[in-house]
Design an enzyme around this catalytic site. Sequence first.
Site, PDB file in Angstrom:
ATOM      1  CB  CYS A  21      -0.951   0.006   1.192  1.00  9.04           C
ATOM      2  SG  CYS A  21      -0.129  -0.071   2.785  1.00  9.04           S
ATOM      3  CB  SER A  72       8.703   1.430   6.728  1.00  9.58           C
ATOM      4  OG  SER A  72       9.233   0.257   6.179  1.00  9.58           O
TER       5      SER A  72
END
Length: 118
Positions: free
Chosen positions: A50, A107
């Site tokens: 995502c 991340s």
Amino acid sequence: MSLLAIGINHNTASVDLREKVAFPPEKLDRALNELRDNTKVNGSVILSTCNRTEIYCDTGDTNKSQLIDWLVRFHDVPAEELKPSLYVYEEQAAIKHLMRVSCGLDSLVLGEPQILGR
């Protein structure tokens, strides 16, 4: 061998654009086959979550613009919309980027285990 990493992530692209270039599981086989057949890469890996879409390739005689053009065509996204959000890493920089991604240093949430923790 020439290693190349091309992608977008939460730092470079909007959610809307990331959704447009995501590779859902049902399209992965077709994408990998097209990469091999249409761009003549020797080997490739697609990472799609995502928050990122990345393609890692042993490019052989293929250049990065051919891979970017393939990505644009595959997802039917205007080049002028996608290209400003792309990043490209070559050789050791591609390996360094992959290591940062795989251990969660690149991340949205530092250290999250989504890539290797599946």
